[in-house]
Design an enzyme around this catalytic site. Structure first.
Site, PDB file in Angstrom:
ATOM      1  N   ASP A   1      26.230  17.015  -7.679  1.00 39.03           N
ATOM      2  CA  ASP A   1      27.003  16.187  -6.741  1.00 39.03           C
ATOM      3  C   ASP A   1      27.571  17.078  -5.640  1.00 39.03           C
ATOM      4  OD1 ASP A   1      28.301  14.083  -5.585  1.00 39.03           O
ATOM      5  OD2 ASP A   1      29.924  14.001  -7.059  1.00 39.03           O
ATOM      6  N   LEU A   2      26.679  17.541  -4.765  1.00 37.44           N
ATOM      7  CA  LEU A   2      27.102  18.480  -3.715  1.00 37.44           C
ATOM      8  C   LEU A   2      27.407  17.768  -2.400  1.00 37.44           C
ATOM      9  CD1 LEU A   2      24.791  21.545  -4.395  1.00 37.44           C
ATOM     10  CD2 LEU A   2      26.988  20.923  -5.406  1.00 37.44           C
ATOM     11  N   LYS A   3      27.125  16.489  -2.332  1.00 37.65           N
ATOM     12  CA  LYS A   3      27.443  15.662  -1.144  1.00 37.65           C
ATOM     13  C   LYS A   3      27.064  16.425   0.140  1.00 37.65           C
ATOM     14  CE  LYS A   3      31.098  12.877  -3.305  1.00 37.65           C
ATOM     15  NZ  LYS A   3      31.313  13.374  -4.667  1.00 37.65           N
TER      16      LYS A   3
ATOM     17  N   THR B   1      35.819   6.786  -0.784  1.00 42.78           N
ATOM     18  CA  THR B   1      37.028   5.952  -0.866  1.00 42.78           C
ATOM     19  C   THR B   1      38.054   6.380   0.184  1.00 42.78           C
ATOM     20  OG1 THR B   1      37.501   7.320  -2.782  1.00 42.78           O
ATOM     21  CG2 THR B   1      36.991   5.050  -3.206  1.00 42.78           C
TER      22      THR B   1
ATOM     23  N   LYS C   1      27.366  15.941 -14.689  1.00 34.64           N
ATOM     24  CA  LYS C   1      27.584  15.990 -13.234  1.00 34.64           C
ATOM     25  C   LYS C   1      28.273  17.299 -12.863  1.00 34.64           C
ATOM     26  CE  LYS C   1      30.675  13.590 -10.531  1.00 34.64           C
ATOM     27  NZ  LYS C   1      31.130  14.336  -9.338  1.00 34.64           N
TER      28      LYS C   1
ATOM     29  N   ARG D   1      37.918  11.811 -15.883  1.00 31.50           N
ATOM     30  CA  ARG D   1      39.204  11.941 -16.574  1.00 31.50           C
ATOM     31  C   ARG D   1      39.461  10.906 -17.663  1.00 31.50           C
ATOM     32  NH1 ARG D   1      42.018  12.579 -10.850  1.00 31.50           N
ATOM     33  NH2 ARG D   1      40.207  11.263 -10.429  1.00 31.50           N
TER      34      ARG D   1
ATOM     35  N   ASP E   1      24.868  18.351   6.752  1.00 31.39           N
ATOM     36  CA  ASP E   1      24.678  19.451   7.706  1.00 31.39           C
ATOM     37  C   ASP E   1      23.524  19.035   8.613  1.00 31.39           C
ATOM     38  OD1 ASP E   1      24.472  22.073   8.928  1.00 31.39           O
ATOM     39  OD2 ASP E   1      25.445  22.876   7.142  1.00 31.39           O
TER      40      ASP E   1
HETATM   41  O1  C5P Z   1      36.524   9.609 -13.472  1.00 33.11           O
HETATM   42  P1  C5P Z   1      37.200  10.520 -12.491  1.00 33.11           P
HETATM   43  O2  C5P Z   1      38.149   9.817 -11.565  1.00 33.11           O
HETATM   44  O3  C5P Z   1      37.804  11.738 -13.114  1.00 33.11           O
HETATM   45  O4  C5P Z   1      35.977  11.016 -11.603  1.00 33.11           O
HETATM   46  C1  C5P Z   1      36.134  11.952 -10.647  1.00 33.11           C
HETATM   47  C2  C5P Z   1      34.754  12.303 -10.204  1.00 33.11           C
HETATM   48  O5  C5P Z   1      34.168  11.208  -9.502  1.00 33.11           O
HETATM   49  C3  C5P Z   1      34.761  13.483  -9.283  1.00 33.11           C
HETATM   50  O6  C5P Z   1      33.720  14.347  -9.733  1.00 33.11           O
HETATM   51  C4  C5P Z   1      34.488  12.925  -7.925  1.00 33.11           C
HETATM   52  O7  C5P Z   1      33.692  13.778  -7.140  1.00 33.11           O
HETATM   53  C5  C5P Z   1      33.746  11.638  -8.226  1.00 33.11           C
HETATM   54  N1  C5P Z   1      34.077  10.588  -7.281  1.00 33.11           N
HETATM   55  C6  C5P Z   1      33.137  10.160  -6.412  1.00 33.11           C
HETATM   56  N2  C5P Z   1      33.423   9.151  -5.526  1.00 33.11           N
HETATM   57  C7  C5P Z   1      34.625   8.570  -5.518  1.00 33.11           C
HETATM   58  C8  C5P Z   1      35.593   8.991  -6.408  1.00 33.11           C
HETATM   59  C9  C5P Z   1      35.287  10.023  -7.296  1.00 33.11           C
HETATM   60  O8  C5P Z   1      32.011  10.662  -6.435  1.00 33.11           O
HETATM   61  N3  C5P Z   1      34.862   7.580  -4.676  1.00 33.11           N
END
Ligand code: C5P
Length: 241
Positions: free
Chosen positions: A74-76, A138, A47, A217, A79
């Protein structure tokens, strides 16, 4: 397949690797490549998020593909539809397997992403990537009605998948079984939850209907990343059964 009789110390089978996405949240492509190489026996998806893409651009995607990963960009994207379409087209031409686009701007924006990434890949002679609609961040205040509406947008736009939290999987799966579900916020029992608001264990996310787990992490910051990867792969294998 019981985890206690399967030895994943040398790597996991493709059926598991393809469901584990390694979040390469670093600002240096050399470090990203080192991490990815170390954990490749257990992770089939790399990712590339905003941090790494901001630091290294398309090179971050190209090296991961070269190293044999399916790339999750994962550029979310969020626009106007034309811009989303053009950016998605570029990502498709680079060979990504997954690309995230926000659902909150509406169906036209998401459809623009689906069409762009598909057209970009097709023009480069590559298989069609999966456009993933981001349902609810979140950090957002969103109730059940918002989640249901955004899943509806994913389906209407012809997206192949979506990103949601494990706690939203039951609702998502009650609405559709036809999309790939990608779930971040994964923490094995006993691992620090960091800033994740709605964490879930690998086993519970799989049991609730997750297809792909995003792991960052819990592995990259572990005292022993390889051991952490082995035990997550074993937990997933056990949950899949
Ligand atoms: O597992 P960890 O907490 O380190 O994951 C962080 C990753 O998950 C980040 O790359 C973040 O962009 C993504 N993430 C997400 N949506 C969330 C929380 C984290 O895409 N609600």
């Amino acid at each position: 397949m019981a985890a206690d009789i399967v030895d994943f110390s040398n790597g996991a089978p493709e059926a598991i690797r393809s469901r584990l996405a390694l979040a390469l949240d670093v600002d240096d492509v050399v470090e990203a490549r080192r991490l990815a190489h170390l954990l490749r026996p257990w992770f089939g998806v790399a990712k590339v998020g905003l941090e790494l893409f901001s630091a290294a651009g398309p090179e971050a995607i190209e090296v991961m593909i070269e190293d044999g990963f399916a790339v999750f960009a994962d550029l979310k994207l969020l626009d106007i539809p034309t811009t989303v379409n053009k950016a998605a087209r570029v990502m498709g031409s680079l060979g990504v397997s997954y690309l995230t686009v926000h659902t909150r701007a509406g169906v036209d924006h998401l459809r623009a992403g689906v069409e762009g990434v598909t057209a970009g890949a097709s023009a480069a002679g590559l298989p069609a990537p999966i456009c993933l609609g981001i349902t609810v961040l979140t950090s957002e205040q969103a109730d059940l009605a918002v989640l249901e509406q955004r899943v509806g947008i994913v389906l209407e736009a012809g997206c192949g998948g979506l990103v949601c939290s494990a706690s939203d999987l039951a609702t998502v799966r009650s609405l559709t079984v036809d999309v790939v579900t990608v779930v971040p916020g994964i923490r094995p029992v006993g691992v620090n939850v960091d800033d994740q608001a709605r964490p879930a264990t690998p086993a519970s996310a799989i049991a609730s209907g997750a297809d792909v787990l995003v792991i960052g992490r819990a592995v990259t910051h572990a005292a022993d990343p390889i051991q952490a990867a082995i035990s997550i792969a074993a937990e997933v294998a056990d949950a899949i059964g």
